[in-house]
Design an enzyme around this catalytic site. Sequence first.
Site, PDB file in Angstrom:
ATOM      1  N   SER A   3      73.915 108.989 -29.713  1.00 36.53           N
ATOM      2  CA  SER A   3      73.590 107.286 -29.904  1.00 36.53           C
ATOM      3  C   SER A   3      74.177 106.646 -28.925  1.00 36.53           C
ATOM      4  O   SER A   3      74.142 105.388 -28.923  1.00 36.53           O
ATOM      5  CB  SER A   3      74.289 107.282 -31.213  1.00 36.53           C
ATOM      6  OG  SER A   3      75.542 107.696 -31.174  1.00 36.53           O
ATOM      7  N   HIS A   6      83.429 118.385 -25.643  1.00 43.27           N
ATOM      8  CA  HIS A   6      84.263 118.052 -26.914  1.00 43.27           C
ATOM      9  C   HIS A   6      84.760 119.195 -27.472  1.00 43.27           C
ATOM     10  O   HIS A   6      85.250 119.334 -28.751  1.00 43.27           O
ATOM     11  CB  HIS A   6      83.435 117.173 -27.940  1.00 43.27           C
ATOM     12  CG  HIS A   6      83.110 115.673 -27.255  1.00 43.27           C
ATOM     13  ND1 HIS A   6      82.246 115.130 -27.747  1.00 43.27           N
ATOM     14  CD2 HIS A   6      83.873 115.296 -26.476  1.00 43.27           C
ATOM     15  CE1 HIS A   6      82.184 113.870 -27.179  1.00 43.27           C
ATOM     16  NE2 HIS A   6      83.022 113.771 -26.389  1.00 43.27           N
TER      17      HIS A   6
HETATM   18  P1  OAD Z   1      75.407 110.730 -33.306  1.00 46.22           P
HETATM   19  O1  OAD Z   1      75.209 111.127 -34.670  1.00 46.22           O
HETATM   20  O2  OAD Z   1      76.102 109.375 -33.009  1.00 46.22           O
HETATM   21  O3  OAD Z   1      74.020 110.383 -32.466  1.00 46.22           O
HETATM   22  C1  OAD Z   1      72.902 111.353 -32.950  1.00 46.22           C
HETATM   23  C2  OAD Z   1      71.678 110.922 -31.962  1.00 46.22           C
HETATM   24  O4  OAD Z   1      70.827 111.865 -32.355  1.00 46.22           O
HETATM   25  C3  OAD Z   1      70.894 109.581 -32.485  1.00 46.22           C
HETATM   26  O5  OAD Z   1      70.852 108.579 -31.509  1.00 46.22           O
HETATM   27  C4  OAD Z   1      69.784 110.118 -33.300  1.00 46.22           C
HETATM   28  O6  OAD Z   1      68.731 109.212 -32.961  1.00 46.22           O
HETATM   29  C5  OAD Z   1      69.473 111.320 -32.363  1.00 46.22           C
HETATM   30  N1  OAD Z   1      68.516 112.028 -32.970  1.00 46.22           N
HETATM   31  C6  OAD Z   1      68.324 112.442 -34.237  1.00 46.22           C
HETATM   32  N2  OAD Z   1      67.586 113.581 -34.548  1.00 46.22           N
HETATM   33  C7  OAD Z   1      67.111 113.706 -33.272  1.00 46.22           C
HETATM   34  C8  OAD Z   1      66.142 114.642 -32.684  1.00 46.22           C
HETATM   35  N3  OAD Z   1      65.366 115.629 -33.582  1.00 46.22           N
HETATM   36  N4  OAD Z   1      65.982 114.991 -31.361  1.00 46.22           N
HETATM   37  C9  OAD Z   1      66.546 113.891 -30.566  1.00 46.22           C
HETATM   38  N5  OAD Z   1      67.508 113.230 -30.993  1.00 46.22           N
HETATM   39  C10 OAD Z   1      67.776 113.021 -32.151  1.00 46.22           C
HETATM   40  O7  OAD Z   1      75.878 111.900 -32.496  1.00 46.22           O
HETATM   41  P2  OAD Z   1      76.443 111.975 -31.011  1.00 46.22           P
HETATM   42  O8  OAD Z   1      75.972 110.971 -30.027  1.00 46.22           O
HETATM   43  O9  OAD Z   1      76.255 113.385 -30.389  1.00 46.22           O
HETATM   44  O10 OAD Z   1      82.410 113.879 -31.138  1.00 46.22           O
HETATM   45  O11 OAD Z   1      78.046 111.609 -31.328  1.00 46.22           O
HETATM   46  C11 OAD Z   1      78.821 111.608 -30.039  1.00 46.22           C
HETATM   47  C12 OAD Z   1      80.409 112.395 -30.596  1.00 46.22           C
HETATM   48  O12 OAD Z   1      80.768 111.588 -31.849  1.00 46.22           O
HETATM   49  C13 OAD Z   1      80.292 113.787 -30.868  1.00 46.22           C
HETATM   50  O13 OAD Z   1      80.442 114.612 -30.020  1.00 46.22           O
HETATM   51  C14 OAD Z   1      81.609 113.820 -31.978  1.00 46.22           C
HETATM   52  C15 OAD Z   1      81.134 112.355 -32.714  1.00 46.22           C
HETATM   53  O14 OAD Z   1      82.368 112.170 -33.357  1.00 46.22           O
HETATM   54  C16 OAD Z   1      83.742 114.321 -31.559  1.00 46.22           C
HETATM   55  O15 OAD Z   1      83.493 114.959 -32.505  1.00 46.22           O
HETATM   56  C17 OAD Z   1      84.955 114.489 -30.564  1.00 46.22           C
END
Ligand code: OAD
Length: 239
Positions: A185, A114
């Site tokens: 997520s 990304h």
């Molecule tokens: P999310 O905010 O959707 O999800 C974050 C995940 O991290 C959740 O499932 C939480 O349960 C988990 N989490 C929280 N604390 C944690 C910890 N200490 N250890 C492990 N996991 C933990 O973020 P992403 O899935 O990364 O894209 O989002 C994907 C994409 O959406 C990003 O790359 C970004 C966003 O819009 C762009 O900007 C293009």
Amino acid sequence: MPAVSVSSADRVFVLTGAGVSAESGLPTFRAEDGLWAGFRVEDVCTPDAWRRDPAAVWAFYSARRAQGQSAKPNPAHLALAELEAQIPSRFFLCTQNVDDLHERAGSANLIHMHGELAKSRCEHECGSPPVEDRAVYAGLDDVPRCACGGRLRPHIVFFGEIPFEMPRIEREISLSTLMLVVGTSGNVYPAANFVHWARQAGARTVYIGPERPLNAPAFTEIVEGKAGEVMPGLFRIDN
Ligand code: OAD
């Protein structure tokens, strides 16, 4: 907690998301107090937003640059760097994160699908490569222009744009026998599909995080907990 065994026959593909950096103090996107809580994606992270209001886009990413300045790799980043050091030719890391905490932890073979917060590039496809840029811009007038006259934009994949290096990612997934997914997520595609592609290729698939992701049923194993707490010592290498 049972260890995740990594055998001498395994090729490991790792996908990380915002959760892996949460314990470094960087907010995730979809938590109640997360990055998207104060912003609409359409206003700051789409090609249309860039055309309409580049100042708002730069204000969002400048704030993230400022926020990331004091962040340090946490034990989860270090555990992945350590795993790579043990099986360097059989390890590949793909992160959705735009921070540089994996590199700073020592990871070498990685892709930022990304984009990268510490880089900018010309808004036009003029052929100029991305440049290192950690500046926090106070306003649009401070943002440099490319030699072609285009404005520099964040080197970030906006929604609606194709993530970087997809052919290489697809190839690495097809070769992998073990997929580790950490702190994402399962809301954003194509990354949310990687686990399905790995399963089709016959790989074991392990999710690590405190909550079940949307695509949880596709994982063969779920390790519940904060990545920085459960990952150190999680992997048993059987060489
Ligand atoms: P999310 O905010 O959707 O999800 C974050 C995940 O991290 C959740 O499932 C939480 O349960 C988990 N989490 C929280 N604390 C944690 C910890 N200490 N250890 C492990 N996991 C933990 O973020 P992403 O899935 O990364 O894209 O989002 C994907 C994409 O959406 C990003 O790359 C970004 C966003 O819009 C762009 O900007 C293009």
